[in-house]
Design a protein around this motif. Structure first.
Motif: not given
Length: 123
Positions: A50-65, A67-76
Motif C-alpha cells: 500500500s502507499v502508506t507502507y511504501a512511504g519514503y521508498s515510494l516518494v523517492k521512486q516517483i521523484c526519480e521517475n 525528475n522532481l526533487s523531494i525537497s521541492n514537493i508536497s507529498y500527499i
C-alpha cells in the motif's frame, strides 16, 4: 471496490516492500509554483504494498521517475472514497513529511488535510 479515475492521472508502478511489484494512482498538480504529488491507494487493483507502507521508498521512486526533487514537493497520500458503507474507506487526504528527506531518521509525519485545503489544490 474500484477506485474512480478522478483521483489519478496515471497508474504508477513501483517496487514495494521486499521489491514486490506494486501500483498506485498518481496525480501531479502544479499550482502557484508549488508541486503537489498525490498518490492514491488502489486497493484491489494494487497487487503489492500500500502507499502508506511504501512511504519514503515510494516518494523517492516517483521523484526519480518524474525528475522532481523531494525537497521541492508536497507529498500527499489519498485514501479515495469507494462508496463503501465502511468508514475506513471514506475519502481522506494526508500531507506526509519524511525525516529522511532532510537527512534525518524517524517516522513520517502525517497531517490530515481539510476539504478546503484539498479544494485549493484541485481548483
Amino acid at each position: 471496490m474500484k477506485v474512480p479515475e478522478k483521483y489519478y492521472d496515471e497508474v504508477f508502478d513501483f517496487r514495494g516492500q521486499w521489491d514486490m511489484p506494486s501500483k498506485c494512482g498518481l496525480k501531479i498538480v502544479v499550482k502557484n509554483n508549488e508541486i503537489y504529488v498525490i498518490v492514491t491507494e488502489l486497493y484491489q487493483d494494487n497487487p503489492g504494498t500500500s502507499v502508506t507502507y511504501a512511504g519514503y521508498s515510494l516518494v523517492k521512486q516517483i521523484c526519480e521517475n518524474k525528475n522532481l526533487s523531494i525537497s521541492n514537493i508536497s507529498y500527499i497520500e489519498c485514501n479515495p472514497d469507494t462508496s463503501s458503507k465502511l468508514s475506513f474507506y471514506d475519502e481522506e487526504f494526508f500531507e506526509v513529511t519524511f525525516p529522511e528527506a532532510k537527512g534525518e531518521s524517524g517516522r513520517p509525519d502525517y497531517k490530515q488535510l481539510s476539504s478546503a485545503q484539498i479544494q485549493h489544490i484541485f481548483s
